[in-house]
Design a protein around this motif. Structure first.
Motif, short mmCIF file in Angstrom:
data_model
loop_
_atom_site.label_atom_id
_atom_site.label_comp_id
_atom_site.label_asym_id
_atom_site.label_seq_id
_atom_site.Cartn_x
_atom_site.Cartn_y
_atom_site.Cartn_z
N THR A 8 0.80 -1.23 0.00
CA THR A 8 0.00 0.00 0.00
C THR A 8 0.84 1.28 0.00
OG1 THR A 8 -0.19 -0.03 2.41
CG2 THR A 8 -1.97 -1.07 1.15
N HIS A 9 2.10 1.19 0.42
CA HIS A 9 2.89 2.42 0.51
C HIS A 9 4.31 2.33 -0.02
CE1 HIS A 9 3.48 0.24 4.31
NE2 HIS A 9 4.70 0.74 4.28
N ASP A 10 4.72 1.18 -0.51
CA ASP A 10 6.06 1.03 -1.08
C ASP A 10 5.92 0.82 -2.59
OD1 ASP A 10 8.34 -0.72 -2.11
OD2 ASP A 10 9.14 -0.07 -0.18
N HIS A 11 6.40 1.76 -3.38
CA HIS A 11 6.19 1.67 -4.83
C HIS A 11 6.92 0.49 -5.45
CE1 HIS A 11 10.03 3.87 -5.03
NE2 HIS A 11 10.09 3.47 -6.28
N ILE A 12 8.01 0.03 -4.86
CA ILE A 12 8.73 -1.13 -5.40
C ILE A 12 7.90 -2.40 -5.21
CG2 ILE A 12 10.80 -2.55 -5.25
CD1 ILE A 12 11.32 0.23 -6.43
N ASP A 13 7.41 -2.63 -4.00
CA ASP A 13 6.56 -3.81 -3.76
C ASP A 13 5.32 -3.77 -4.65
OD1 ASP A 13 8.28 -4.93 -1.91
OD2 ASP A 13 7.14 -4.27 -0.16
N ARG A 14 4.69 -2.61 -4.74
CA ARG A 14 3.49 -2.47 -5.58
C ARG A 14 3.83 -2.76 -7.04
NH1 ARG A 14 2.23 2.30 -4.26
NH2 ARG A 14 3.22 3.36 -6.01
N SER A 15 4.94 -2.24 -7.53
CA SER A 15 5.34 -2.48 -8.91
C SER A 15 5.62 -3.96 -9.18
CB SER A 15 6.59 -1.66 -9.26
OG SER A 15 6.29 -0.29 -9.21
N MET A 16 6.22 -4.62 -8.21
CA MET A 16 6.50 -6.05 -8.37
C MET A 16 5.20 -6.86 -8.42
SD MET A 16 9.90 -6.69 -6.14
CE MET A 16 11.47 -6.14 -6.75
N VAL A 17 4.27 -6.55 -7.54
CA VAL A 17 2.98 -7.24 -7.54
C VAL A 17 2.24 -6.96 -8.85
CG1 VAL A 17 0.73 -7.42 -6.41
CG2 VAL A 17 2.82 -7.33 -5.03
N GLU A 18 2.27 -5.72 -9.31
CA GLU A 18 1.63 -5.37 -10.58
C GLU A 18 2.24 -6.15 -11.74
OE1 GLU A 18 2.20 -1.14 -10.66
OE2 GLU A 18 0.33 -0.75 -9.57
N ALA A 19 3.57 -6.27 -11.76
CA ALA A 19 4.25 -7.00 -12.83
C ALA A 19 3.88 -8.48 -12.81
CB ALA A 19 5.77 -6.83 -12.70
N ILE A 20 3.83 -9.07 -11.63
CA ILE A 20 3.46 -10.47 -11.51
C ILE A 20 2.01 -10.67 -11.95
CG2 ILE A 20 3.14 -12.39 -9.90
CD1 ILE A 20 5.56 -11.20 -8.30
N ALA A 21 1.14 -9.74 -11.58
CA ALA A 21 -0.27 -9.83 -11.99
C ALA A 21 -0.40 -9.76 -13.51
CB ALA A 21 -1.09 -8.73 -11.32
N GLN A 22 0.36 -8.88 -14.14
CA GLN A 22 0.32 -8.75 -15.59
C GLN A 22 0.81 -10.01 -16.28
OE1 GLN A 22 2.60 -5.20 -16.31
NE2 GLN A 22 0.81 -3.88 -16.11
N ILE A 23 1.86 -10.60 -15.75
CA ILE A 23 2.39 -11.83 -16.33
C ILE A 23 1.36 -12.95 -16.19
CG2 ILE A 23 4.14 -13.64 -16.04
CD1 ILE A 23 6.05 -11.26 -15.29
N GLY A 24 0.78 -13.06 -15.00
CA GLY A 24 -0.26 -14.08 -14.80
C GLY A 24 -1.40 -13.89 -15.77
#
Length: 129
Positions: free
Chosen positions: A55-71
């Motif tokens: 919710t507040h770390d842009h790196i963690d959020r970006s990683m989750v977003e990237a994994i979601a896109q790949i999935g």
């Protein structure tokens, strides 16, 4: 895992019998993009280490977003591990994560509880361990 070919064969055989498979703890440890690309899995479980600060770390959020896109591009459903708050769950929904597990969703339960959940449900239970 000592043989990717043997693991793939095993998964395909059990999938033919109705089993579903998850690639667990994706984003950490031994779970890698090579496994994701080559194993016929149904779910991609995103390692819980990314959830605490999503919710507040842009790196963690970006990683989750990237994994979601790949999935999404591979037709694999995504599961967030260790969801511990409404804020995290809302952020994950915004990102497009389909499933969540963790103490905010519900505390771990004995396997015997599944029978009562199945008898009271409309056909689908979304519990992921």
């Amino acid at each position: 895992m000592t043989s990717l070919a043997a693991a793939t064969h095993f998964i395909r055989e059990l999938r033919n019998r109705g089993c579903l498979f998850s690639l667990d703890d994706f984003g950490s440890g031994l779970s890698s993009f090579i496994f994701l690309k080559n194993l016929p899995v149904d779910f991609l479980k995103i390692d819980g280490q990314f959830m605490h600060n999503v919710t507040h770390d842009h790196i963690d959020r970006s990683m989750v977003e990237a994994i979601a896109q790949i999935g999404e591009s591979m037709g694999i459903r995504t599961v967030a591990e260790r969801v511990d708050s409404a804020g995290v769950l809302a952020r994950l929904a915004d990102i497009g994560i389909q499933y969540a597990q963790g103490h905010y969703i519900g505390a771990p339960q004995p396997v015997g509880i599944l029978e009562s959940l199945l008898s009271n449900d409309s056909g689908e239970v979304r519990l992921l361990a």
